[in-house]
Design a protein around this motif. Structure first.
Motif, PDB file in Angstrom:
ATOM      1  N   GLN A  45       0.809  -1.221   0.000  1.00  0.00           N
ATOM      2  CA  GLN A  45       0.000   0.000   0.000  1.00  0.00           C
ATOM      3  C   GLN A  45       0.840   1.268   0.000  1.00  0.00           C
ATOM      4  OE1 GLN A  45      -2.424  -0.947   3.406  1.00  0.00           O
ATOM      5  NE2 GLN A  45      -4.107  -1.745   2.144  1.00  0.00           N
ATOM      6  N   VAL A  46       2.113   1.155   0.397  1.00  0.00           N
ATOM      7  CA  VAL A  46       3.014   2.306   0.335  1.00  0.00           C
ATOM      8  C   VAL A  46       3.113   2.811  -1.102  1.00  0.00           C
ATOM      9  CG1 VAL A  46       5.410   3.053   0.635  1.00  0.00           C
ATOM     10  CG2 VAL A  46       4.348   1.572   2.343  1.00  0.00           C
ATOM     11  N   TYR A  47       3.135   1.876  -2.051  1.00  0.00           N
ATOM     12  CA  TYR A  47       3.248   2.265  -3.460  1.00  0.00           C
ATOM     13  C   TYR A  47       1.985   2.968  -3.949  1.00  0.00           C
ATOM     14  CZ  TYR A  47       7.381  -0.692  -3.484  1.00  0.00           C
ATOM     15  OH  TYR A  47       8.608  -1.236  -3.207  1.00  0.00           O
ATOM     16  N   ALA A  48       0.845   2.591  -3.411  1.00  0.00           N
ATOM     17  CA  ALA A  48      -0.402   3.251  -3.797  1.00  0.00           C
ATOM     18  C   ALA A  48      -0.361   4.712  -3.372  1.00  0.00           C
ATOM     19  CB  ALA A  48      -1.593   2.543  -3.161  1.00  0.00           C
ATOM     20  N   LYS A  49       0.224   4.980  -2.199  1.00  0.00           N
ATOM     21  CA  LYS A  49       0.357   6.354  -1.727  1.00  0.00           C
ATOM     22  C   LYS A  49       1.253   7.155  -2.661  1.00  0.00           C
ATOM     23  CE  LYS A  49      -0.203   5.124   3.159  1.00  0.00           C
ATOM     24  NZ  LYS A  49       0.468   5.067   4.492  1.00  0.00           N
ATOM     25  N   ILE A  50       2.329   6.506  -3.147  1.00  0.00           N
ATOM     26  CA  ILE A  50       3.231   7.179  -4.073  1.00  0.00           C
ATOM     27  C   ILE A  50       2.499   7.550  -5.349  1.00  0.00           C
ATOM     28  CG2 ILE A  50       5.289   6.890  -5.517  1.00  0.00           C
ATOM     29  CD1 ILE A  50       6.393   5.056  -3.309  1.00  0.00           C
ATOM     30  N   VAL A  51       1.727   6.602  -5.882  1.00  0.00           N
ATOM     31  CA  VAL A  51       0.974   6.845  -7.113  1.00  0.00           C
ATOM     32  C   VAL A  51      -0.029   7.972  -6.899  1.00  0.00           C
ATOM     33  CG1 VAL A  51      -0.681   5.856  -8.739  1.00  0.00           C
ATOM     34  CG2 VAL A  51       1.281   4.500  -7.979  1.00  0.00           C
ATOM     35  N   ASP A  52      -0.695   7.998  -5.751  1.00  0.00           N
ATOM     36  CA  ASP A  52      -1.654   9.060  -5.449  1.00  0.00           C
ATOM     37  C   ASP A  52      -0.969  10.419  -5.381  1.00  0.00           C
ATOM     38  OD1 ASP A  52      -3.831   7.402  -5.394  1.00  0.00           O
ATOM     39  OD2 ASP A  52      -3.796   7.104  -3.222  1.00  0.00           O
ATOM     40  N   ASN A  53       0.235  10.455  -4.812  1.00  0.00           N
ATOM     41  CA  ASN A  53       0.978  11.718  -4.734  1.00  0.00           C
ATOM     42  C   ASN A  53       1.339  12.235  -6.114  1.00  0.00           C
ATOM     43  OD1 ASN A  53       0.899  11.804  -1.953  1.00  0.00           O
ATOM     44  ND2 ASN A  53       2.861  10.764  -1.683  1.00  0.00           N
ATOM     45  N   VAL A  54       1.710  11.301  -7.011  1.00  0.00           N
ATOM     46  CA  VAL A  54       2.045  11.684  -8.382  1.00  0.00           C
ATOM     47  C   VAL A  54       0.806  12.231  -9.088  1.00  0.00           C
ATOM     48  CG1 VAL A  54       2.811  10.853 -10.636  1.00  0.00           C
ATOM     49  CG2 VAL A  54       3.965  10.073  -8.565  1.00  0.00           C
ATOM     50  N   LYS A  55      -0.334  11.572  -8.893  1.00  0.00           N
ATOM     51  CA  LYS A  55      -1.578  12.035  -9.498  1.00  0.00           C
ATOM     52  C   LYS A  55      -1.915  13.446  -9.016  1.00  0.00           C
ATOM     53  CE  LYS A  55      -3.796   7.468  -9.957  1.00  0.00           C
ATOM     54  NZ  LYS A  55      -4.876   6.610  -9.403  1.00  0.00           N
ATOM     55  N   LEU A  56      -1.759  13.671  -7.716  1.00  0.00           N
ATOM     56  CA  LEU A  56      -2.067  14.970  -7.137  1.00  0.00           C
ATOM     57  C   LEU A  56      -1.159  16.040  -7.728  1.00  0.00           C
ATOM     58  CD1 LEU A  56      -3.514  16.767  -5.078  1.00  0.00           C
ATOM     59  CD2 LEU A  56      -1.810  16.048  -3.376  1.00  0.00           C
ATOM     60  N   ARG A  57       0.125  15.732  -7.815  1.00  0.00           N
ATOM     61  CA  ARG A  57       1.079  16.695  -8.355  1.00  0.00           C
ATOM     62  C   ARG A  57       0.748  17.052  -9.796  1.00  0.00           C
ATOM     63  NH1 ARG A  57       6.240  13.928  -8.666  1.00  0.00           N
ATOM     64  NH2 ARG A  57       5.632  13.470 -10.800  1.00  0.00           N
ATOM     65  N   GLU A  58       0.404  16.032 -10.575  1.00  0.00           N
ATOM     66  CA  GLU A  58       0.089  16.271 -11.985  1.00  0.00           C
ATOM     67  C   GLU A  58      -1.218  17.052 -12.136  1.00  0.00           C
ATOM     68  OE1 GLU A  58       2.181  15.544 -14.577  1.00  0.00           O
ATOM     69  OE2 GLU A  58       3.511  15.116 -12.883  1.00  0.00           O
ATOM     70  N   MET A  59      -2.207  16.731 -11.330  1.00  0.00           N
ATOM     71  CA  MET A  59      -3.485  17.430 -11.432  1.00  0.00           C
ATOM     72  C   MET A  59      -3.373  18.895 -11.026  1.00  0.00           C
ATOM     73  SD  MET A  59      -5.894  15.704 -12.781  1.00  0.00           S
ATOM     74  CE  MET A  59      -7.369  16.580 -12.264  1.00  0.00           C
ATOM     75  N   GLN A  60      -2.400  19.196 -10.162  1.00  0.00           N
ATOM     76  CA  GLN A  60      -2.221  20.577  -9.735  1.00  0.00           C
ATOM     77  C   GLN A  60      -1.767  21.490 -10.872  1.00  0.00           C
ATOM     78  OE1 GLN A  60       0.370  19.998  -6.341  1.00  0.00           O
ATOM     79  NE2 GLN A  60      -1.347  20.043  -4.880  1.00  0.00           N
ATOM     80  N   LYS A  61      -1.326  20.865 -11.973  1.00  0.00           N
ATOM     81  CA  LYS A  61      -0.936  21.666 -13.135  1.00  0.00           C
ATOM     82  C   LYS A  61      -2.125  22.425 -13.722  1.00  0.00           C
ATOM     83  CE  LYS A  61       2.982  18.704 -14.370  1.00  0.00           C
ATOM     84  NZ  LYS A  61       3.544  17.730 -15.362  1.00  0.00           N
ATOM     85  N   TRP A  62      -3.333  21.937 -13.425  1.00  0.00           N
ATOM     86  CA  TRP A  62      -4.537  22.639 -13.872  1.00  0.00           C
ATOM     87  C   TRP A  62      -4.605  24.043 -13.278  1.00  0.00           C
ATOM     88  CZ3 TRP A  62      -8.318  21.525 -17.400  1.00  0.00           C
ATOM     89  CH2 TRP A  62      -8.334  20.235 -17.929  1.00  0.00           C
ATOM     90  N   ASP A  63      -4.029  24.183 -12.072  1.00  0.00           N
ATOM     91  CA  ASP A  63      -4.080  25.485 -11.420  1.00  0.00           C
ATOM     92  C   ASP A  63      -3.201  26.524 -12.102  1.00  0.00           C
ATOM     93  OD1 ASP A  63      -5.834  24.526  -9.497  1.00  0.00           O
ATOM     94  OD2 ASP A  63      -4.225  23.899  -8.152  1.00  0.00           O
ATOM     95  N   CYS A  64      -2.319  26.042 -12.997  1.00  0.00           N
ATOM     96  CA  CYS A  64      -1.425  26.963 -13.699  1.00  0.00           C
ATOM     97  C   CYS A  64      -2.079  27.559 -14.955  1.00  0.00           C
ATOM     98  CB  CYS A  64      -0.131  26.245 -14.094  1.00  0.00           C
ATOM     99  SG  CYS A  64       0.805  25.632 -12.684  1.00  0.00           S
ATOM    100  N   LEU A  65      -3.263  27.043 -15.316  1.00  0.00           N
ATOM    101  CA  LEU A  65      -3.942  27.556 -16.508  1.00  0.00           C
ATOM    102  C   LEU A  65      -4.407  28.997 -16.275  1.00  0.00           C
ATOM    103  CD1 LEU A  65      -6.206  24.555 -17.582  1.00  0.00           C
ATOM    104  CD2 LEU A  65      -4.130  25.350 -18.698  1.00  0.00           C
ATOM    105  N   VAL A  66      -4.151  29.810 -17.277  1.00  0.00           N
ATOM    106  CA  VAL A  66      -4.613  31.204 -17.218  1.00  0.00           C
ATOM    107  C   VAL A  66      -5.967  31.264 -17.921  1.00  0.00           C
ATOM    108  CG1 VAL A  66      -4.159  33.573 -17.871  1.00  0.00           C
ATOM    109  CG2 VAL A  66      -2.259  32.054 -17.214  1.00  0.00           C
ATOM    110  N   ILE A  67      -7.004  31.615 -17.175  1.00  0.00           N
ATOM    111  CA  ILE A  67      -8.355  31.646 -17.743  1.00  0.00           C
ATOM    112  C   ILE A  67      -8.824  33.102 -17.846  1.00  0.00           C
ATOM    113  CG2 ILE A  67     -10.750  30.921 -17.415  1.00  0.00           C
ATOM    114  CD1 ILE A  67      -9.671  28.507 -15.882  1.00  0.00           C
TER     115      ILE A  67
END
Length: 286
Positions: A264-286
């Motif tokens: 389950q430690v690896y699942a946490k790592i994968v979740d952290n990567v997903k979170l980091r990547e999804m945060q790129k949405w916040d960089c969009l200029v609207i």
């Protein structure tokens, strides 16, 4: 027990004699690890007597590892657990009467687990496919990529023999746990098996130090900035498998884990990567 020649107060001498007498009962890696840990303790204090082993000694040794040797917390904790094993042996033979670890809390923190992304893994696959000649880089990358697709540790890859190949499965008793694992071989993993193996061993394996040095050279050539060691292959298999949607229970069995919480430690790592990547949405200029 053959400890008569040891000075009655000599903790380090007693443990060394004990390890020497019980060498045949321990795995080779465990014996050398214990011997190395004993030398590490002696670098901190030598001579080391039974009367020296108390809670203050443990605290001072922990501080020495962190501040002088610059060990990380996990490395220091591992050394303390080995010291605790030595103390338990001494207590069993009556040399230490009171457990000095009774009120000591040995920390265990999640270490950083580097793994390759699919894009980085593809870079290495491409590098391997473009190798035209058999050389040390190709040989090391061959068994590293096989481990990326099977989750095997270095010790298991090193011991891998033709007998472990049973049809479309790899059946192996894992060196670290003695746990027998049956791993289905994909077409991709089969592509990294040598066409002609010399002798019983499947791969020509270089020592861990050389393997890791070559992997770092290859990583630099293909533009991977992560700290690549052989164990990254196991982490890559685990995180990639979870990302692909393979159930946690299956990944746990393939890795040979005896407790799913380890996986389950690896699942946490994968979740952290997903979170980091999804945060790129916040960089969009609207």
């Amino acid at each position: 027990m053959g400890y008569d020649y040891i000075h009655e107060a000599d903790f380090a001498g007693f443990i060394f004699s004990y390890l020497k007498e019980h060498k045949a009962d321990l795995r080779r890696e465990t014996w050398y690890s214990y011997k190395s840990q004993l030398s590490k303790i002696q670098r901190f204090k030598n001579p080391l007597l039974f009367s020296d082993i108390n809670e203050k000694f443990i605290t001072d040794y922990h501080s020495y590892m962190l501040n002088v040797l610059k060990n990380n917390e996990n490395t220091a904790s591992k050394s303390l657990r080995v010291l605790r094993t030595f103390v338990n042996i001494a207590m069993r033979f009556g040399y230490i009467k009171t457990n000095p670890f009774q009120y000591v809390n040995i920390k265990k923190v999640d270490g950083k687990r580097d793994f390759l992304s699919l894009e980085e893994l593809n870079r290495l696959n491409k590098y391997y496919q473009e190798c035209r000649y058999a050389n040390i880089k190709m040989e090391v990358l061959q068994y590293f990529l096989f481990a990326c697709h099977t989750g095997l540790r270095y010790s298991d890859i090193k011991a891998l023999s033709l007998n472990n190949l049973q049809g479309d499965y790899l059946v192996i008793k894992m060196h670290k746990t003695n746990y027998t694992v049956s791993i289905p071989l994909t077409q991709k993993s089969k592509s990294f098996l040598p066409k002609n193996s010399k002798g019983d061993r499947i791969f020509k394996i270089y020592c861990n130090k050389v393997t890791n040095r070559v992997l770092k050279q290859i990583a630099k050539e293909v533009g991977i900035t992560k700290n690549i060691t052989f164990h990254v292959a196991r982490h890559t298999f685990a995180t990639t498998s979870i990302s692909l949607g393979i159930p946690m229970e299956v990944v746990s069995k393939l890795l040979g884990h005896t407790n799913i919480r380890t996986t389950q430690v690896y699942a946490k790592i994968v979740d952290n990567v997903k979170l980091r990547e999804m945060q790129k949405w916040d960089c969009l200029v609207i």
